[in-house]
Design an enzyme around this catalytic site. Structure first.
Site, PDB file in Angstrom:
ATOM      1  N   GLY A 195      13.575 -29.005  -2.976  1.00 29.24           N
ATOM      2  CA  GLY A 195      12.534 -28.783  -1.960  1.00 29.24           C
ATOM      3  C   GLY A 195      13.196 -28.361  -0.654  1.00 29.24           C
ATOM      4  O   GLY A 195      14.291 -27.780  -0.648  1.00 29.24           O
ATOM      5  N   ILE A 197      14.733 -29.946   1.748  1.00 29.05           N
ATOM      6  CA  ILE A 197      16.075 -30.450   2.077  1.00 29.05           C
ATOM      7  C   ILE A 197      17.114 -29.765   1.195  1.00 29.05           C
ATOM      8  O   ILE A 197      18.149 -29.284   1.677  1.00 29.05           O
ATOM      9  CB  ILE A 197      16.139 -31.989   1.933  1.00 29.05           C
ATOM     10  N   HIS A 327      22.963 -44.744   5.175  1.00 27.23           N
ATOM     11  CA  HIS A 327      21.666 -44.054   5.248  1.00 27.23           C
ATOM     12  C   HIS A 327      21.371 -43.553   6.668  1.00 27.23           C
ATOM     13  O   HIS A 327      20.446 -44.011   7.339  1.00 27.23           O
ATOM     14  CB  HIS A 327      20.533 -44.963   4.749  1.00 27.23           C
ATOM     15  N   SER A 330      18.860 -38.793   8.642  1.00 21.24           N
ATOM     16  CA  SER A 330      17.975 -38.236   9.679  1.00 21.24           C
ATOM     17  C   SER A 330      18.292 -38.804  11.057  1.00 21.24           C
ATOM     18  O   SER A 330      17.520 -38.617  12.005  1.00 21.24           O
ATOM     19  CB  SER A 330      16.513 -38.516   9.326  1.00 21.24           C
TER      20      SER A 330
HETATM   21  O1  LIG Z   1      12.957 -39.947   5.924  1.00 23.94           O
HETATM   22  C1  LIG Z   1      13.495 -40.328   4.888  1.00 23.94           C
HETATM   23  O2  LIG Z   1      12.833 -40.563   3.867  1.00 23.94           O
HETATM   24  C2  LIG Z   1      14.940 -40.500   4.845  1.00 23.94           C
HETATM   25  O3  LIG Z   1      15.439 -41.163   3.965  1.00 23.94           O
HETATM   26  C3  LIG Z   1      15.799 -39.841   5.871  1.00 23.94           C
HETATM   27  O4  LIG Z   1      17.170 -39.929   5.581  1.00 23.94           O
END
Ligand SMILES: O=C(O)C(=O)CO
Length: 361
Positions: A195, A197, A327, A330
């Site tokens: 998708g 990403i 994690h 983002s």
């Molecule tokens: O926004 C999300 O689902 C994430 O895991 C970002 O890394």
């Protein structure tokens, strides 16, 4: 194409003057249907105190905003503050389920997460109650893709192992075959999930002179996207057998949970590098440990693990050939602000009975 349009409008919304994107009907409702305490039309709960101000300010223009103060989220506080709200900006990964919806009550009409993945949401329960759900894909594509490229390089070029050598006073670059890694140039990169990403990662890796892209998804992506990335849809076994790098970029669902297991690792090249920026549970972590430990595959770069947080005593952390991050895909200032803005727009549009900027269904 649709994805690109949504991406564009989401980005524009995140950057634009704020009230220009507020639904007209909400502005109208704001003048008619005011709550007793604040004169604002709707009560909205923001479930995390660190949601960027951009999103909060947007909500505050038309809504009374309540904040959950605890980090990590205290369930009792969350449930208590949910009571009676009209909308929720769900700013963490706490379970969004029947318990939370019951606590809120039947007036609840709009929710948006501040994440792309919604694996912590009981979607059938929300659908059953006809509550619209928004999320924030697209605005985080570039930040996650940048990080994925970092992991591709770090894992294939043995960053973690190299750093440990320095720490342990084992620097031995007088050997010409010391710490040799895998080349990215001329490689086949396989995407499990392709998708927004995945495509953003493919775009970046194009600059590294890769040979071709393979991808495994349920549905074929548009022809122009395949052409743009020299990408070919293949079955899972082909992806495993032919890829030099495999990047996991798919949602976690009951179909994707645990698919990267011992059977899968045994079908991969010994020189292959696995990168996961999606969800930890897509990989059977015990099997991955064994595959890395006995060099069945070359290396792994993981931004996501199972569980999160990963215990500091987890055996995965003892491996030289695993680069592991907590994690942070983002986690950039601008991306977080954009996510908060899109989530706020989603909530406001849901309250106004209008289509959300980025609906989850
Ligand atoms: O926004 C999300 O689902 C994430 O895991 C970002 O890394």
């Amino acid at each position: 194409m649709l994805n690109r349009f949504i991406g564009l409008s989401a980005t524009i919304a995140a950057r634009s003057s704020r009230s220009g994107f507020l639904p007209a009907s909400l502005l109208k409702a704001g003048n008619q249907n005011k709550t007793m305490s604040t004169g604002k039309a709707f009560k909205v709960l923001v479930t995390h105190p660190e949601v960027p101000q951009e999103g909060i300010d947007l909500l505050k223009e038309n809504c009374e905003v309540i904040l959950v103060n605890s980090v990590p989220t205290d369930r009792a506080e969350l449930l208590q503050k949910l009571r009676g709200v009209d909308g929720v900006l769900w700013g963490g990964h706490a379970a969004l389920n029947a318990e939370a919806l019951d606590a809120a009550g039947p007036q609840l009409k709009s929710i948006s997460t501040m994440s792309a993945g919604i694996d912590y949401v009981d979607v059938p329960e929300l659908k059953k109650r006809k509550i619209p759900l928004g999320h924030t894909p697209t605005v985080l594509n570039t930040a996650v893709a940048d990080l994925a490229v970092g992991l591709v390089i770090a894992a294939s070029r043995r960053f973690h192992e190299g750093r440990k050598k320095i720490d342990n006073d084992q620097w031995e670059n007088y050997h010409l075959n010391w710490l040799l890694g895998q080349d990215i140039r001329d490689s086949t990169v396989g995407f499990y999930g392709f998708g927004g990403i995945g495509q953003a990662i493919a775009k970046r890796l194009g600059g590294f002179d890769i040979d071709r892209v393979l991808y495994t998804t349920r549905r074929r992506v548009a022809k122009d996207i395949e052409e743009e990335y020299n990408a070919k849809k293949v079955d899972f076994d082909t992806l495993l057998a032919e890829s030099d790098f495999i990047v996991i970029a798919s949602p976690l669902t009951k179909d994707t949970e645990g698919v990267f297991n011992a059977t899968a690792f045994n079908k991969m090249k010994e020189t292959a590098v696995l990168v996961n920026i999606a969800r930890g549970k897509i990989v059977n972590q015990n099997d991955l440990y064994e595959a890395l430990k006995c060099n069945r595959i070359f290396a792994a770069g993981l931004d996501v693990t199972d569980p999160e947080p990963l215990s500091p005593t987890d055996k995965l952390l003892t491996l030289d050939n695993a680069v592991i991050l907590p994690h942070i895909g983002s986690a950039t200032k601008r991306t977080r602000a954009d996510m908060a803005t899109i989530a706020a727009h989603n909530v406001l549009r849901g309250l106004a009975g209008e289509p959300m900027l980025s609906p989850a269904y």
